[in-house]
Write a protein that holds these residues in place. Sequence first.
Motif, PDB file in Angstrom:
ATOM      1  N   CYS A  16      -2.186   3.934  -0.257  1.00  0.00           N
ATOM      2  CA  CYS A  16      -3.006   2.986   0.511  1.00  0.00           C
ATOM      3  C   CYS A  16      -4.067   3.693   1.339  1.00  0.00           C
ATOM      4  O   CYS A  16      -5.218   3.248   1.404  1.00  0.00           O
TER       5      CYS A  16
ATOM      6  N   THR B 130      -2.011  -4.773  -4.507  1.00  0.00           N
ATOM      7  CA  THR B 130      -1.841  -4.497  -3.077  1.00  0.00           C
ATOM      8  C   THR B 130      -2.297  -3.083  -2.735  1.00  0.00           C
ATOM      9  O   THR B 130      -2.945  -2.850  -1.705  1.00  0.00           O
TER      10      THR B 130
ATOM     11  N   ALA C 236       2.902  -1.212   6.554  1.00  0.00           N
ATOM     12  CA  ALA C 236       3.154  -2.610   6.200  1.00  0.00           C
ATOM     13  C   ALA C 236       2.657  -2.905   4.791  1.00  0.00           C
ATOM     14  O   ALA C 236       3.286  -3.667   4.039  1.00  0.00           O
ATOM     15  N   LYS C 237       1.540  -2.301   4.412  1.00  0.00           N
ATOM     16  CA  LYS C 237       1.014  -2.474   3.060  1.00  0.00           C
ATOM     17  C   LYS C 237       1.944  -1.848   2.029  1.00  0.00           C
ATOM     18  O   LYS C 237       2.147  -2.386   0.929  1.00  0.00           O
TER      19      LYS C 237
ATOM     20  N   GLN D  52       4.756  -4.184   1.578  1.00  0.00           N
ATOM     21  CA  GLN D  52       4.297  -5.350   0.829  1.00  0.00           C
ATOM     22  C   GLN D  52       4.275  -5.044  -0.670  1.00  0.00           C
ATOM     23  O   GLN D  52       4.686  -5.872  -1.496  1.00  0.00           O
TER      24      GLN D  52
ATOM     25  N   GLN E 209       7.803  -5.005  -1.936  1.00  0.00           N
ATOM     26  CA  GLN E 209       8.396  -6.343  -1.988  1.00  0.00           C
ATOM     27  C   GLN E 209       7.948  -7.119  -3.221  1.00  0.00           C
ATOM     28  O   GLN E 209       8.577  -8.127  -3.583  1.00  0.00           O
ATOM     29  N   ALA E 210       6.892  -6.640  -3.893  1.00  0.00           N
ATOM     30  CA  ALA E 210       6.474  -7.278  -5.150  1.00  0.00           C
ATOM     31  C   ALA E 210       7.554  -7.145  -6.218  1.00  0.00           C
ATOM     32  O   ALA E 210       7.655  -7.981  -7.119  1.00  0.00           O
TER      33      ALA E 210
ATOM     34  N   ARG F 278      10.541  -7.968  -6.809  1.00  0.00           N
ATOM     35  CA  ARG F 278      11.620  -8.852  -6.366  1.00  0.00           C
ATOM     36  C   ARG F 278      12.870  -8.680  -7.214  1.00  0.00           C
ATOM     37  O   ARG F 278      13.989  -8.776  -6.710  1.00  0.00           O
TER      38      ARG F 278
END
Length: 232
Positions: free
Chosen positions: A26, A64, A167-168, A171, A174-175, A177
């Motif tokens: 990121c 993301t 946080a990115k 995220q 969390q993709a 799942r």
Amino acid sequence: MSERLDILIFGAHPDDAEIGMGGTICKHTSAGSRVGICDLTYAEMSSNGTVELRQMEAAAASQTLRLAVRSNLGLPDRGLYMTPEAIKKIVLEIRKYKPRAVFAPYWEDRHPDHIACSKLVQEALFNAKLRRYEPDTEAHNVEQSYYYFINDVYEPDLLVDVTEVHAKKMQALQAYRTQFEAAGANNDFVNTPLNQGYLSRVEAKDRMLGQKRMISYAEGFVSKLPYVIDLF
């Protein structure tokens, strides 16, 4: 646009690179660097999810992270061995994108595929610079290679402060799942180490790595080569 990348990251499975260095990715893409991930396998042996679902999850995570490219070599999951064919595929990927830096998993980890990926990339990095190896493609000498931690953490040679982008990173993770959400009564999942609070352990690992330098979140890397500097 040229396909050349600043950074090319190899992982055995989709989500390996995000676990080990999602924050570093990121930071670099936010700064304008062209970063790509190459997954060696489709993780078809995973206990949960399907190849199709995991590819959708990888695409969401890639968005993301703002990746320039994500590829998959289609090597067999739990079948990564030191074969000429596997090495050649990785060499051609390196020569295609001509990265300045290459990242791979650290060579010690509880998952055998991560260890195999590390060793395969090390072999490919050497072959990629040999002009008489696969002479139909242009040789490429990668300036620097680094190794990131996935499950197990060892003493890093360097740290990247990823506090502002952590946080990115989460995220992006969390993709996935099918891998990280807890198994429930209404789905066809089974319990694995990944869906038993694994993301909390990733966060704890990043906190632990930053602790020595008073950094809230850091990612650690190992280099086999010494660093060269002009002045301290």
